[in-house]
Design a protein around this motif. Structure first.
Motif, PDB file in Angstrom:
ATOM      1  N   VAL A  37       0.820  -1.209   0.000  1.00 54.36           N
ATOM      2  CA  VAL A  37       0.000   0.000   0.000  1.00 54.36           C
ATOM      3  C   VAL A  37       0.857   1.262   0.000  1.00 54.36           C
ATOM      4  O   VAL A  37       0.613   2.190  -0.772  1.00 54.36           O
ATOM      5  N   ARG A  38       1.863   1.277   0.853  1.00 46.60           N
ATOM      6  CA  ARG A  38       2.718   2.455   0.885  1.00 46.60           C
ATOM      7  C   ARG A  38       3.355   2.681  -0.485  1.00 46.60           C
ATOM      8  O   ARG A  38       3.520   3.816  -0.927  1.00 46.60           O
ATOM      9  N   PHE A  39       3.698   1.591  -1.129  1.00 49.59           N
ATOM     10  CA  PHE A  39       4.324   1.705  -2.442  1.00 49.59           C
ATOM     11  C   PHE A  39       3.360   2.295  -3.463  1.00 49.59           C
ATOM     12  O   PHE A  39       3.695   3.218  -4.199  1.00 49.59           O
ATOM     13  N   GLN A  40       2.153   1.766  -3.478  1.00 48.71           N
ATOM     14  CA  GLN A  40       1.175   2.282  -4.449  1.00 48.71           C
ATOM     15  C   GLN A  40       0.871   3.748  -4.175  1.00 48.71           C
ATOM     16  O   GLN A  40       0.669   4.542  -5.101  1.00 48.71           O
ATOM     17  N   LYS A  41       0.824   4.104  -2.902  1.00 51.72           N
ATOM     18  CA  LYS A  41       0.549   5.503  -2.578  1.00 51.72           C
ATOM     19  C   LYS A  41       1.707   6.399  -3.006  1.00 51.72           C
ATOM     20  O   LYS A  41       1.497   7.527  -3.449  1.00 51.72           O
ATOM     21  N   VAL A 449       7.668  -5.579  -6.497  1.00 50.92           N
ATOM     22  CA  VAL A 449       6.498  -5.248  -5.671  1.00 50.92           C
ATOM     23  C   VAL A 449       5.225  -5.643  -6.419  1.00 50.92           C
ATOM     24  O   VAL A 449       4.280  -6.163  -5.836  1.00 50.92           O
ATOM     25  N   GLU A 450       5.238  -5.417  -7.698  1.00 52.29           N
ATOM     26  CA  GLU A 450       4.037  -5.689  -8.495  1.00 52.29           C
ATOM     27  C   GLU A 450       3.643  -7.163  -8.425  1.00 52.29           C
ATOM     28  O   GLU A 450       2.474  -7.501  -8.504  1.00 52.29           O
ATOM     29  N   VAL A 451       4.620  -8.047  -8.260  1.00 54.56           N
ATOM     30  CA  VAL A 451       4.303  -9.471  -8.155  1.00 54.56           C
ATOM     31  C   VAL A 451       4.452  -9.973  -6.719  1.00 54.56           C
ATOM     32  O   VAL A 451       4.645 -11.165  -6.479  1.00 54.56           O
ATOM     33  N   GLU A 527       8.364  11.949  -4.434  1.00 56.96           N
ATOM     34  CA  GLU A 527       7.559  10.926  -5.105  1.00 56.96           C
ATOM     35  C   GLU A 527       8.449   9.892  -5.796  1.00 56.96           C
ATOM     36  O   GLU A 527       9.623  10.128  -6.064  1.00 56.96           O
ATOM     37  N   TRP A 528       7.843   8.769  -6.073  1.00 58.20           N
ATOM     38  CA  TRP A 528       8.576   7.616  -6.590  1.00 58.20           C
ATOM     39  C   TRP A 528       9.332   7.913  -7.883  1.00 58.20           C
ATOM     40  O   TRP A 528      10.443   7.437  -8.087  1.00 58.20           O
ATOM     41  N   SER A 529       8.729   8.698  -8.740  1.00 61.28           N
ATOM     42  CA  SER A 529       9.342   8.917 -10.057  1.00 61.28           C
ATOM     43  C   SER A 529      10.694   9.614  -9.937  1.00 61.28           C
ATOM     44  O   SER A 529      11.502   9.576 -10.850  1.00 61.28           O
ATOM     45  N   LYS A 530      10.949  10.235  -8.806  1.00 60.09           N
ATOM     46  CA  LYS A 530      12.236  10.926  -8.614  1.00 60.09           C
ATOM     47  C   LYS A 530      13.383   9.958  -8.342  1.00 60.09           C
ATOM     48  O   LYS A 530      14.552  10.339  -8.368  1.00 60.09           O
TER      49      LYS A 530
END
Length: 696
Positions: A37-41, A449-451, A527-530
RNA sequence: CGCGGGAUGGAGCAGAUGGUAGCUCGUCGGGCUCAUAACCCGAAGGUCACAGGUUCGAGUCCUGUUCCCGCUACCA
């Protein structure tokens, strides 16, 4: 093959509010869910993460009755403990609800009513044993009596141990309630059943091929082996109807006329708790709950332990389908079990590391436990937690690799550039290599994480710190500082950029530490994209004074925990004795002296002992009875290890008719004292008596 | 008995769709000394449970066997 999703509904198994949480629960369901969840957020996804206490069911009422308190007191107590422990540990639910809430009652009743009105249940009256003293209908396993086939007086309600025939409790002669000892009476009771068999076909398609209502629903290759395997075995074995109501006064009332005294079976109402929790959350946050459960572009994921597979992959999906319009889970990444120091976690034996106790005894060390549990989570098979391993991972990996790298980068900067980010000049090959490496890590974490491979994902995040250490070792800025300060500036700039990157990479796994590092380098959450960027810290940016990110765990701390664990189990035994009202077995009929003298009881010595494979209760003993040496099987493996039993003098009933168990002939019986808690102790002569000496 | 899962260097574990066996820890040797005696490099160490089979080629597929875990049973 995988669909585009715009919304995530993530659930973690509702903890049963009958006890506290231990590390097995955390590693099995809650931590993986939280990481996901933290990852998706972090990715900016729209996610709701729901959980709550499961507060119904017979186990709670029985316990309340035994302790003479209200069921509500029990669930209130554990709801608070668990909610607090989750929060302190950093499991970031959007809502931690409870199934005793009115919203839940309403939702669960609506589910029942709606499916009932469709005619998808059937009602049937059957005779069931009823305990007039306890005022309860009895489940088969709470009844004992005489086996109709072989006359064994101690057959259980579901099966006779002696002749092996499987029974219904109503077949037993002279049945007795194991709740009160009372003779139960037969009484009609009617229940509603969910005919799962009607759903076999689409379930099979859905589980095996991932297709649902004519289109591809999910990719079954992404489901875990054990999940698919278990579902298939259930479906192949034929799905029978399941009663979804119970005779209890604790739970959600069946919302029909004339259904007094009936509540929904806890397994019917618990998963609906995910939905009612979502509703409560939506109401409080101005959201539309239906979008999270009824929209095709919502990805539903259930995090559970392997004990819950059938409910989440078969029963609940059937309920959702019958309701119509609901999405089915895209995946149910059930974990296996975590063992502790070589043994199965056991609430009863107090063989566990309790989350709330850990948080108390290791204040501020949430991430240490998160790290260890995420590293050893039983993702594909049972795994093992040991305190030594905990210590090693914390000291070698968190302190040595992660904490140390961050510290090096900051200390070097403070020494040489007064705590501000130095200018980055020309890039050399080593620089470019490390930059490329940082950049590659992003995709690898994402993919894992996706899997649902969180161990691997975390290891990738840690590789960032490894790369940082390697970079410093190769560039040796502490040497260059006298000859080429400009070059050192470049190196430390990159080292600091890596540090800043760590806050992103670790955020989902070690949120507390990520926050600390952000404090060191004075930045806000990124954010993650960074992740992968080397522009996170501008030149001249001021850093804060660092402190140590992690500290070493000393040997004595670990030893104390191991000690505690061992004494816990012993105390529990004592406590159980003291607390439990001691029930004394009723006296038996008079027996004559002659009867007694028929028994040949002698003193013997155990010469050999081994654990019988395939049995968890039996030890195979070789006993010197004075008359001979013979093999005796004894059901004491739960209480004694083979080693501690060898050489012990015991009393043996030597002329008991031999009996075969597990394919081995047992020639006699070791006499044991047993109390109402099931605790066993040898009956041993006070002084040594030679083997073969008689007892009378 | 049956069902499900598992068996990979000393330990703990990875190894979708078959193509030179990887990781972390530990061990040994070396480097470095900025850093929480931390870090970096290198090496040794594996018949991938066993036996067959499919294949040009199998840890990876098939069959059988053994052992471990869970459900179940055993508790004289």
């Amino acid at each position: 093959m995988s669909k585009k999703y715009n919304r995530y509904t993530v659930t973690a198994a509702l903890p049963y509010a009958n006890g506290p949480l231990h590390i097995g629960h955390i590693a099995g369901a809650y931590l993986p869910a939280d990481i996901y969840v933290r990852f998706q957020k972090l990715l900016g996804k729209d996610v709701v993460f729901v959980c709550g206490s499961d507060e119904h069911g017979a186990a709670i009422t029985l316990r309340a009755k035994k302790e003479g308190i209200n069921p509500q007191d029990i669930v209130d107590k554990y709801h608070e403990i668990n909610k607090q422990a989750f929060q302190d540990f950093g499991i970031q639910f959007d809502i931690y609800d409870r199934t005793s809430n009115p919203m839940h009652k309403e939702t669960a009743q609506e589910f029942f009513k709606q499916i009932h009105d469709k005619g998808a249940f059937f009602q049937e009256t059957r005779e069931q044993l009823y305990d007039p003293k306890a005022n309860e209908f009895l489940a088969d396993r709470y009844v004992t009596g005489e086996c109709p086939n072989c006359g064994n007086a101690n057959a259980d309600g579901d099966q006779c141990e002696k002749c092996g025939s499987s029974l219904n409790a109503t077949d037993l002669k002279n049945p007795k309630s194991s709740l009160s000892g009372e003779t139960p009476v037969l009484k009609d009771t009617s229940h509603w059943y969910l005919p799962l068999g009607d759903h076999e076909e689409w379930l099979r398609e859905w589980i095996e091929k991932g297709t649902y209502e004519g289109s591809q629903h999910h990719n079954p290759a992404e489901w875990k082996n054990q999940v698919i395997g278990q579902c298939k075995s259930w479906i192949d074995g034929g799905l029978g109807p399941r009663a979804i109501t119970r005779d209890l006064d604790w739970g959600v009332k069946v919302p029909l006329q004339g259904a007094d005294g009936k509540v929904l079976y806890v397994w019917f109402d618990a998963p609906i708790g995910y939905i009612s929790a979502t509703k409560t959350w939506a109401e409080a946050n101005g959201k539309d709950w239906e979008a999270y459960w009824k929209s095709d572009d919502t990805k539903l994921v259930h995090f559970i332990g392997k004990d819950n597979i059938v409910f989440h992959c078969i029963i609940f999906p059937v309920i959702l389908k019958l309701m119509g319009g609901y999405v089915l889970p895209d995946n149910v990444p059930a974990n296996e079990f975590l063992n502790l120091e070589g043994d199965k976690l056991s609430t009863r034996r107090n063989w566990a590391v309790w989350l709330h106790e850990y948080l108390e005894e290791f204040p501020g060390k949430q991430d240490e436990l998160r790290y260890v549990l995420a590293s050893i989570a039983p993702e594909s098979k049972d795994s093992e937690f040991t305190w030594k391993d905990y210590q090693a991972r914390v000291n070698n990996e968190l302190v040595g690799i992660l904490g140390n790298f961050v510290n090096r980068a900051l200390v070097l900067t403070n020494k040489n550039f007064e705590g501000t980010v130095p200018k980055r000049g020309e890039l050399y090959d080593l620089d470019k290599q490390v930059i490329a490496e940082i950049d590659a890590i992003q995709a690898r974490i994402e993919k894992n994480v996706e899997v649902y491979r969180f161990r691997e994902a975390l290891a990738e995040a840690m590789n960032l710190a490894r790369a940082g250490n390697k970079y410093l070792a190769e560039t040796e800025p502490w040497k260059l500082v006298k000859t080429d300060p400009e070059r050192v500036g470049t190196i430390l700039n990159l080292a600091l950029q890596i540090t800043a990157n760590l806050t992103i990479a670790l955020e989902a796994f070690l949120p507390h530490s990520a926050e600390k590092i952000r404090g060191f380098v004075n930045i806000e959450k990124l954010e993650w994209s960074k992740l992968g960027s080397i522009e996170l810290l501008p030149e001249g940016h001021a850093l804060s004074k660092p402190s140590l990110l992690f500290s070493k765990i000393e040997d004595q701390v670990i030893e104390a925990q191991i000690e505690k664990l061992k004494s816990n189990t012993q105390n529990t035994k004592v406590e159980a004795e003291e607390n439990q009202e001691v029930t004394i077995e009723p006296a038996k009929d008079i027996c004559t002296f002659d009867d007694f003298m028929k028994m040949d009881i002698r003193v013997g010595t155990i010469l050999e002992a081994e654990k019988l494979k395939k049995s968890n209760k039996l030890l195979k003993l070789l006993v010197d009875t004075g008359l001979d040496q013979r093999t005796i099987l004894s059901g004491i493996a739960k209480h004694y290890s083979p080693e501690e039993v060898i050489g012990k003098q015991v009393t043996v009933l030597t002329n008991l008719a031999p009996r075969k168990m597990m394919g081995i002939e047992s020639e006699g019986m070791i006499l044991m004292g047993e109390d109402s808690t099931g605790k066993l102790a040898f009956v041993t002569p006070e002084n040594v008596i030679s083997n073969g000496g008689v007892v009378r």
